[in-house]
Design a protein around this motif. Structure first.
Motif, PDB file in Angstrom:
ATOM      1  N   GLY A 111       0.783  -1.385  -0.010  1.00  0.00           N
ATOM      2  CA  GLY A 111      -0.083  -0.009  -0.077  1.00  0.00           C
ATOM      3  C   GLY A 111       0.787   1.260  -0.058  1.00  0.00           C
ATOM      4  O   GLY A 111       0.378   2.411   0.436  1.00  0.00           O
ATOM      5  N   GLN A 112       2.248   1.265  -0.349  1.00  0.00           N
ATOM      6  CA  GLN A 112       3.016   2.268  -0.332  1.00  0.00           C
ATOM      7  C   GLN A 112       3.565   2.426  -1.877  1.00  0.00           C
ATOM      8  O   GLN A 112       2.872   1.865  -2.712  1.00  0.00           O
ATOM      9  CB  GLN A 112       4.201   2.102   0.544  1.00  0.00           C
ATOM     10  N   SER A 113       4.534   3.179  -1.987  1.00  0.00           N
ATOM     11  CA  SER A 113       5.316   3.432  -3.244  1.00  0.00           C
ATOM     12  C   SER A 113       6.563   3.719  -3.074  1.00  0.00           C
ATOM     13  O   SER A 113       6.904   4.266  -1.898  1.00  0.00           O
ATOM     14  CB  SER A 113       4.597   4.466  -4.210  1.00  0.00           C
ATOM     15  N   GLY A 114       7.589   3.847  -3.938  1.00  0.00           N
ATOM     16  CA  GLY A 114       8.986   4.154  -3.850  1.00  0.00           C
ATOM     17  C   GLY A 114       8.986   5.439  -3.475  1.00  0.00           C
ATOM     18  O   GLY A 114       9.736   5.612  -2.434  1.00  0.00           O
ATOM     19  N   GLN A 115       8.045   6.571  -3.940  1.00  0.00           N
ATOM     20  CA  GLN A 115       8.542   7.740  -3.613  1.00  0.00           C
ATOM     21  C   GLN A 115       7.941   7.926  -2.191  1.00  0.00           C
ATOM     22  O   GLN A 115       8.553   8.859  -1.200  1.00  0.00           O
ATOM     23  CB  GLN A 115       7.254   8.809  -4.728  1.00  0.00           C
ATOM     24  N   PHE A 116       6.844   7.294  -1.517  1.00  0.00           N
ATOM     25  CA  PHE A 116       6.240   7.375  -0.344  1.00  0.00           C
ATOM     26  C   PHE A 116       7.416   6.839   0.582  1.00  0.00           C
ATOM     27  O   PHE A 116       7.820   7.428   1.601  1.00  0.00           O
ATOM     28  CB  PHE A 116       5.050   6.493  -0.277  1.00  0.00           C
ATOM     29  N   PHE A 117       7.818   5.489   0.335  1.00  0.00           N
ATOM     30  CA  PHE A 117       9.269   5.214   1.207  1.00  0.00           C
ATOM     31  C   PHE A 117      10.305   6.084   1.173  1.00  0.00           C
ATOM     32  O   PHE A 117      11.043   6.102   2.125  1.00  0.00           O
ATOM     33  CB  PHE A 117       9.668   3.633   0.561  1.00  0.00           C
ATOM     34  N   ARG A 118      10.640   6.675   0.235  1.00  0.00           N
ATOM     35  CA  ARG A 118      11.627   7.462   0.077  1.00  0.00           C
ATOM     36  C   ARG A 118      11.601   9.080   0.999  1.00  0.00           C
ATOM     37  O   ARG A 118      12.407   9.337   1.837  1.00  0.00           O
ATOM     38  CB  ARG A 118      11.968   8.379  -1.120  1.00  0.00           C
ATOM     39  N   SER A 119      10.294   9.233   1.000  1.00  0.00           N
ATOM     40  CA  SER A 119       9.856  10.289   2.090  1.00  0.00           C
ATOM     41  C   SER A 119       9.939   9.959   3.507  1.00  0.00           C
ATOM     42  O   SER A 119      10.301  10.647   4.197  1.00  0.00           O
ATOM     43  CB  SER A 119       8.332  10.953   1.599  1.00  0.00           C
ATOM     44  N   LYS A 120       9.723   8.796   3.894  1.00  0.00           N
ATOM     45  CA  LYS A 120       9.589   8.106   5.085  1.00  0.00           C
ATOM     46  C   LYS A 120      11.197   7.637   5.566  1.00  0.00           C
ATOM     47  O   LYS A 120      11.115   7.575   6.833  1.00  0.00           O
ATOM     48  CB  LYS A 120       8.580   7.170   5.278  1.00  0.00           C
ATOM     49  N   THR A 121      11.934   7.468   4.735  1.00  0.00           N
ATOM     50  CA  THR A 121      13.397   7.257   4.991  1.00  0.00           C
ATOM     51  C   THR A 121      14.246   8.265   4.664  1.00  0.00           C
ATOM     52  O   THR A 121      15.476   8.059   4.992  1.00  0.00           O
ATOM     53  CB  THR A 121      13.847   5.962   4.454  1.00  0.00           C
ATOM     54  N   ARG A 122      13.776   9.444   4.312  1.00  0.00           N
ATOM     55  CA  ARG A 122      14.946  10.574   3.991  1.00  0.00           C
ATOM     56  C   ARG A 122      15.611  10.729   5.244  1.00  0.00           C
ATOM     57  O   ARG A 122      17.126  11.081   4.798  1.00  0.00           O
ATOM     58  CB  ARG A 122      13.996  11.828   3.515  1.00  0.00           C
ATOM     59  N   PHE A 123      15.202  10.821   6.387  1.00  0.00           N
ATOM     60  CA  PHE A 123      16.119  11.120   7.510  1.00  0.00           C
ATOM     61  C   PHE A 123      17.346  10.114   7.517  1.00  0.00           C
ATOM     62  O   PHE A 123      18.320  10.300   8.171  1.00  0.00           O
ATOM     63  CB  PHE A 123      15.048  11.055   8.625  1.00  0.00           C
ATOM     64  N   LEU A 124      17.233   8.743   6.977  1.00  0.00           N
ATOM     65  CA  LEU A 124      18.079   7.653   7.154  1.00  0.00           C
ATOM     66  C   LEU A 124      19.365   7.934   6.222  1.00  0.00           C
ATOM     67  O   LEU A 124      20.556   7.487   6.390  1.00  0.00           O
ATOM     68  CB  LEU A 124      17.481   6.340   7.116  1.00  0.00           C
ATOM     69  N   GLN A 125      18.951   8.638   5.086  1.00  0.00           N
ATOM     70  CA  GLN A 125      19.910   8.531   4.030  1.00  0.00           C
ATOM     71  C   GLN A 125      21.388   9.071   4.328  1.00  0.00           C
ATOM     72  O   GLN A 125      22.197   8.476   4.199  1.00  0.00           O
ATOM     73  CB  GLN A 125      19.330   8.962   2.666  1.00  0.00           C
ATOM     74  N   PRO A 126      21.262  10.272   4.981  1.00  0.00           N
ATOM     75  CA  PRO A 126      22.648  11.105   5.230  1.00  0.00           C
ATOM     76  C   PRO A 126      23.514   9.913   6.083  1.00  0.00           C
ATOM     77  O   PRO A 126      24.561   9.845   5.967  1.00  0.00           O
ATOM     78  CB  PRO A 126      22.326  12.432   5.764  1.00  0.00           C
ATOM     79  N   LYS A 127      22.939   9.275   7.159  1.00  0.00           N
ATOM     80  CA  LYS A 127      23.480   8.575   8.115  1.00  0.00           C
ATOM     81  C   LYS A 127      23.711   7.330   7.640  1.00  0.00           C
ATOM     82  O   LYS A 127      24.921   6.907   7.704  1.00  0.00           O
ATOM     83  CB  LYS A 127      22.558   8.290   9.116  1.00  0.00           C
TER      84      LYS A 127
END
Length: 264
Positions: free
Chosen positions: A22-38
């Motif tokens: 029930g999600q999408s790649g775009q949705f998951f990106r927005s919800k894990t954006r905080f994790l990317q730099p770390k």
């Protein structure tokens, strides 16, 4: 088998990110954006100390979307922002449409890879485990077609993941050796303990991080430190190996977090 020649820049490492039902790649990106730099820094720190990897200075996170509408009974396009990897009961059924989803992901990896690892949330973690196993075993299993020259992954991370319990899928879960980090919320009511345990048990190099929370990707510093340790263990070629991975995992992944974070 595909004879794709990968032309990925040697300075770039790629990680596949797979969303939940029930999600999408775009949705998951927005919800894990905080994790990317770390996560980028953790991966770089490990890779830059691994002489077999060459110089790596960029980490890319790829977020493909599933191709099946989350509600197949509604007209196509009506819910084109939410997608599913398959349909059925994870404890009983052979999942309809899953073969198509796995084939789509394999094509994506052949086109945009190679990828060094995969992270998946919930149903996306289930897909991640199947992909990881197929790339290890180098053959078609359980009606999942293997037709790629993509190399095996170096790591996999499961957030609230589970296995498919129908015996038809047993061969795909036999002896998964790729290092696998299982991130589990102790208050998760959507995925039960026994469902998460099944996935842990079929991974021979299994690491587990528990956090005090429910069905989401944790944001805490405890989780970031656990992820860093995991990357170091599976990507870093250490000069002095005093302990085996099994000894390290017994020591490393016993603590639970006591923080609350926003849900996916």
């Amino acid at each position: 088998m595909s004879t794709t020649t990968y032309k990925s820049s040697p300075s770039c490492a790629k990680v596949l990110m797979l969303h939940g039902h029930g999600q999408s790649g775009q949705f998951f990106r927005s919800k894990t954006r905080f994790l990317q730099p770390k996560a980028k820094q953790l991966v770089l720190n490990a890779l830059q100390q691994d002489p077999s990897q060459g110089q790596v200075d960029v980490v890319e996170f790829h977020y493909p979307s599933a191709k099946l509408p989350v509600n197949p009974d509604k007209p196509q396009g009506e819910e084109n922002h939410t997608w599913a990897w398959g349909y059925g009961d994870i404890d009983e059924d052979r999942i309809r449409g899953l073969e198509k989803s796995i084939k789509s992901i394999m094509r994506y990896m052949s086109k945009y890879g190679p990828f060094i690892g995969v992270m998946g949330f919930s149903t996306g973690a289930t897909v991640a485990a199947i992909i990881t196993s197929l790339l290890e075993k180098r053959k078609s299993l359980c009606n999942f077609e293997f037709n790629t020259s993509h190399p095996p992954l170096e790591f996999a991370v499961s957030f609230s993941g589970f296995t498919l319990a129908n015996p038809f899928y047993d061969p795909i879960y036999s002896h998964i050796t790729t290092p696998f980090l299982h991130v589990i919320g102790t208050l998760d009511t959507m995925i039960q303990d026994y469902q998460s345990s099944r996935l842990q048990e079929c991974c021979e190099n299994s690491f587990t991080h528990y956090f005090m929370g429910a069905h989401y990707v944790p944001r805490s510093e405890e989780f970031v430190r656990a992820l860093g340790r995991f990357f170091e263990e599976v990507l870093l070629l250490k000069k002095n190996k005093e302990q085996s991975l099994e000894d390290d995992q017994d020591e490393a992944w016993e603590d639970c977090e006591d923080c609350e974070v926003d849900a996916l």
